[in-house]
Design an enzyme around this catalytic site. Structure first.
Site, PDB file in Angstrom:
ATOM      1  N   THR A 121      90.831  81.170  -5.452  1.00 36.30           N
ATOM      2  CA  THR A 121      92.138  80.583  -5.151  1.00 36.30           C
ATOM      3  C   THR A 121      92.779  80.155  -6.468  1.00 36.30           C
ATOM      4  O   THR A 121      92.263  79.258  -7.144  1.00 36.30           O
ATOM      5  CB  THR A 121      91.954  79.363  -4.223  1.00 36.30           C
ATOM      6  N   GLU A 158      84.090  77.966   5.657  1.00 34.78           N
ATOM      7  CA  GLU A 158      82.672  77.656   5.509  1.00 34.78           C
ATOM      8  C   GLU A 158      82.135  77.292   6.886  1.00 34.78           C
ATOM      9  O   GLU A 158      82.811  76.666   7.686  1.00 34.78           O
ATOM     10  CB  GLU A 158      82.460  76.505   4.527  1.00 34.78           C
ATOM     11  N   PHE A 255      93.090  72.778  15.258  1.00 32.79           N
ATOM     12  CA  PHE A 255      93.249  72.018  14.014  1.00 32.79           C
ATOM     13  C   PHE A 255      94.085  70.755  14.148  1.00 32.79           C
ATOM     14  O   PHE A 255      94.799  70.364  13.218  1.00 32.79           O
ATOM     15  CB  PHE A 255      93.856  72.933  12.927  1.00 32.79           C
ATOM     16  N   CYS A 266      87.974  73.037  -0.681  1.00 32.99           N
ATOM     17  CA  CYS A 266      89.279  73.719  -0.696  1.00 32.99           C
ATOM     18  C   CYS A 266      90.475  72.799  -0.457  1.00 32.99           C
ATOM     19  O   CYS A 266      91.326  72.663  -1.333  1.00 32.99           O
ATOM     20  CB  CYS A 266      89.278  74.845   0.312  1.00 32.99           C
ATOM     21  N   LYS A 327      81.720  69.292   6.795  1.00 38.43           N
ATOM     22  CA  LYS A 327      81.968  69.755   8.168  1.00 38.43           C
ATOM     23  C   LYS A 327      80.690  70.389   8.688  1.00 38.43           C
ATOM     24  O   LYS A 327      79.747  70.596   7.909  1.00 38.43           O
ATOM     25  CB  LYS A 327      83.160  70.697   8.230  1.00 38.43           C
TER      26      LYS A 327
HETATM   27  N1  NAD Z   1      84.285  77.778  -0.386  1.00 38.88           N
HETATM   28  C1  NAD Z   1      85.258  78.189   0.424  1.00 38.88           C
HETATM   29  O1  NAD Z   1      85.255  77.940   1.636  1.00 38.88           O
HETATM   30  C2  NAD Z   1      86.409  78.994  -0.115  1.00 38.88           C
HETATM   31  C3  NAD Z   1      87.261  79.673   0.780  1.00 38.88           C
HETATM   32  C4  NAD Z   1      88.310  80.414   0.262  1.00 38.88           C
HETATM   33  C5  NAD Z   1      88.534  80.455  -1.105  1.00 38.88           C
HETATM   34  N2  NAD Z   1      87.703  79.766  -1.948  1.00 38.88           N
HETATM   35  C6  NAD Z   1      87.949  79.866  -3.395  1.00 38.88           C
HETATM   36  O2  NAD Z   1      87.024  80.817  -3.926  1.00 38.88           O
HETATM   37  C7  NAD Z   1      86.641  80.419  -5.246  1.00 38.88           C
HETATM   38  C8  NAD Z   1      85.131  80.288  -5.326  1.00 38.88           C
HETATM   39  O3  NAD Z   1      84.733  79.227  -4.472  1.00 38.88           O
HETATM   40  P1  NAD Z   1      83.209  79.009  -4.061  1.00 38.88           P
HETATM   41  O4  NAD Z   1      83.201  77.903  -3.070  1.00 38.88           O
HETATM   42  O5  NAD Z   1      82.601  80.327  -3.709  1.00 38.88           O
HETATM   43  O6  NAD Z   1      82.608  78.514  -5.472  1.00 38.88           O
HETATM   44  P2  NAD Z   1      81.099  78.209  -5.841  1.00 38.88           P
HETATM   45  O7  NAD Z   1      81.130  77.065  -6.766  1.00 38.88           O
HETATM   46  O8  NAD Z   1      80.258  78.152  -4.606  1.00 38.88           O
HETATM   47  O9  NAD Z   1      80.629  79.516  -6.657  1.00 38.88           O
HETATM   48  C9  NAD Z   1      81.158  79.903  -7.889  1.00 38.88           C
HETATM   49  C10 NAD Z   1      80.097  80.717  -8.631  1.00 38.88           C
HETATM   50  O10 NAD Z   1      80.700  81.264  -9.807  1.00 38.88           O
HETATM   51  C11 NAD Z   1      79.730  81.267 -10.833  1.00 38.88           C
HETATM   52  N3  NAD Z   1      80.390  81.456 -12.127  1.00 38.88           N
HETATM   53  C12 NAD Z   1      81.082  80.562 -12.874  1.00 38.88           C
HETATM   54  N4  NAD Z   1      81.522  81.143 -14.006  1.00 38.88           N
HETATM   55  C13 NAD Z   1      81.108  82.437 -13.971  1.00 38.88           C
HETATM   56  C14 NAD Z   1      81.274  83.560 -14.850  1.00 38.88           C
HETATM   57  N5  NAD Z   1      81.957  83.455 -15.981  1.00 38.88           N
HETATM   58  N6  NAD Z   1      80.701  84.730 -14.496  1.00 38.88           N
HETATM   59  C15 NAD Z   1      79.997  84.834 -13.352  1.00 38.88           C
HETATM   60  N7  NAD Z   1      79.829  83.825 -12.478  1.00 38.88           N
HETATM   61  C16 NAD Z   1      80.381  82.641 -12.790  1.00 38.88           C
HETATM   62  C17 NAD Z   1      79.028  79.938 -10.638  1.00 38.88           C
HETATM   63  O11 NAD Z   1      77.786  79.908 -11.306  1.00 38.88           O
HETATM   64  C18 NAD Z   1      78.892  79.884  -9.111  1.00 38.88           C
HETATM   65  O12 NAD Z   1      77.692  80.494  -8.676  1.00 38.88           O
HETATM   66  C19 NAD Z   1      87.397  79.127  -5.544  1.00 38.88           C
HETATM   67  O13 NAD Z   1      88.586  79.442  -6.197  1.00 38.88           O
HETATM   68  C20 NAD Z   1      87.699  78.582  -4.153  1.00 38.88           C
HETATM   69  O14 NAD Z   1      88.829  77.768  -4.133  1.00 38.88           O
HETATM   70  C21 NAD Z   1      86.638  79.056  -1.479  1.00 38.88           C
END
Ligand code: NAD
Length: 447
Positions: A121, A158, A255, A266, A327
């Site tokens: 995001t 999630e 919701f 998020c 949640k």
């Molecule tokens: N968690 C959710 O429900 C959700 C839903 C939609 C969108 N998003 C978005 O998706 C993105 C990721 O969220 P997430 O919850 O999966 O994050 P997270 O923290 O669970 O995972 C991120 C991963 O990226 C790795 N990382 C960091 N720098 C790196 C690099 N240079 N090369 C390779 N790997 C690297 C970290 O070690 C980690 O394992 C965010 O922007 C978030 O806002 C999250």
């Protein structure tokens, strides 16, 4: 298709596994060597229903690989997903350092044309920054290799991430290139058979779509919390009001649950980030700021109720806490309401006996060992000798407890229900004091 996913977290791992399941050849790259090693040994870093067998099956079949070797990852995929974190910067803006680090890595190792997909995001304008970063590194290397940057925001929830990725409501693609659109259509074709789910638009609109979606959902929650707080003052029951308004199809039942505030990785950060984006372009986002302010206040709500009930004296009080994750069906504790509550209780001298079906390890990781927190093995044992029960997360396991046991185990028969799971009348009959969110009758004494 050959696909590479940078970032093996909630989004990257689920997306990679789901793509592998339909036959794509996926390499996942992460800088966290322990996480990569664990995954190779079948240890999944997060709790998400259905994820473990999905990962295992595709890893065993060789369609899903895990590595820290970025050069190998870049070489592998024509499509390179960026799915790394975008945590809040000091001022609340999205911190793009991890996204841009991946862009640099891809540009450093690429030898053939790539489609770079922003799955993280990211604020409007990030695709331009990623493009500029890649172009600068390629120029430094003195090579001319074609590349495109696409916005493809993720909408998974999630707790239902695998199901959401396997059957998405929509797949938003931000690109001006027909060739890139065709490639993304090919990638997602297995998910697009039932009816057309691809919504193709320009990059900036796609980037804003993700923030607009999360901010709309956060707004619904804050709106209901505002109504709940009013209901408390006015002697109305927000649960009746919720059903009354949800029956209008223009509003709907989804919701609109009031509670002790939204958390997670998020909503809090995305609302804040859009506020900062707006301010940077000279727009005052009055509604978004209120959504955030109402939510911060709501996270203090349970503590306020508990404090009022005990006449402001929480020193030495033992509080049973059910639910730690932000949640149900996840172990994610990022910005969880339980954390705000526990930290307030500790500051007031209370001790916490907590239970959560999945987030105990994460709680231990965050708070370590401390004398005012005991993690209990079952929801029943968390009650033993406690002065009150507080429910922070609406896990199914908490929805129909044995209230006789609750009453017998507590030294003081009182429940503070942060998710309005229980029926105040039934608890009253059982001789248990009940304080929910916005259930006027039962909280007027606090006014
Ligand atoms: N968690 C959710 O429900 C959700 C839903 C939609 C969108 N998003 C978005 O998706 C993105 C990721 O969220 P997430 O919850 O999966 O994050 P997270 O923290 O669970 O995972 C991120 C991963 O990226 C790795 N990382 C960091 N720098 C790196 C690099 N240079 N090369 C390779 N790997 C690297 C970290 O070690 C980690 O394992 C965010 O922007 C978030 O806002 C999250």
């Amino acid at each position: 298709m050959k696909v590479t996913v940078f970032g093996i977290g909630y989004v990257g791992l689920v997306q990679a596994a789901v793509l592998a399941e339909v036959g794509h050849d996926v390499v996942c790259v992460d800088v966290n060597a322990e996480r990569v090693e664990n995954l190779k040994n079948g240890i999944i870093p997060i709790y998400e229903p259905g994820l473990t067998p999905l990962v295992q099956r595709n890893y065993d079949a060789g369609r899903l690989q895990f590595t820290t070797d970025a050069a190998f990852g870049v070489k592998h995929g024509r499509i390179q997903f960026i799915a790394v974190g975008t945590p809040p910067d000091e001022d609340g803006s999205a911190d793009l350092q991890y996204v841009l680090a991946v862009a640099k890595t891809v540009a450093t190792y690429m030898e053939t044309p790539k489609i770079i997909v922003d799955k993280s995001t990211v604020p409007v304008g990030t695709a331009d920054k990623v493009s500029a970063c890649v172009a600068a590194v390629l120029a430094e290397r003195g090579v001319a290799i074609g590349f495109d940057v696409v916005s493809n925001p993720e909408f998974l929830k999630e707790g239902a991430a695998v199901a959401d990725c396997q059957r998405p409501d929509r797949i938003v693609i931000g690109t001006d290139s027909q060739a890139v659109e065709n490639k993304m259509r090919e990638l997602y074709a297995p998910f697009n058979r039932n009816h057309e789910k691809l919504i193709v638009m320009d990059v900036r609109s796609a980037e804003l779509t993700k923030y607009a979606a999360n901010c709309m959902l956060a707004t619904k929650i804050s709106f209901m919390n505002e109504m709940a707080n009013l209901a408390e003052k006015l002697g109305a029951d927000i649960e009746k009001v919720r059903q009354g308004i949800g029956s209008d199809p223009r509003i709907g039942y989804h919701f609109i649950y009031p509670g002790c505030g939204y958390g997670g990785s998020c909503f809090p950060k995305d609302v804040q980030a859009l506020v900062r984006t707006a301010e940077k372009v000279g727009y005052v986002p009055a509604l978004l700021k209120s959504v955030e302010a109402v939510n911060s206040r709501q996270k203090e709500k349970l503590f306020g109720h508990i404090q009022a009930y005990f006449d402001g004296d929480l020193k030495g009080k033992r509080i049973a806490l059910w639910g730690l994750s932000f949640k149900p069906n996840t172990d994610d504790m990022r910005d969880a309401s339980s954390r705000v509550l526990m930290e307030s209780l500790w500051a007031a001298g209370a001790v916490v006996q907590a239970y959560d079906p999945e987030a105990m390890n994460e709680t231990q990781r965050i708070y370590g060992t401390r004398s005012d927190l005991t993690l209990m093995g079952t929801k029943e044992s968390a009650l033993n000798g406690a002065d009150a029960l507080v429910v922070c997360t609406e896990w199914n396991a908490f929805k129909a407890p044995d209230f006789d046991l609750v009453k017998d185990s507590l030294t003081n028969a009182v429940i503070f229900d942060g998710r309005n799971l229980y029926d105040p009348d039934m608890l009253e009959e059982q001789g248990i004091a009940y304080y929910g969110i916005g259930r006027g009758r039962s909280v007027l004494s606090f006014a």
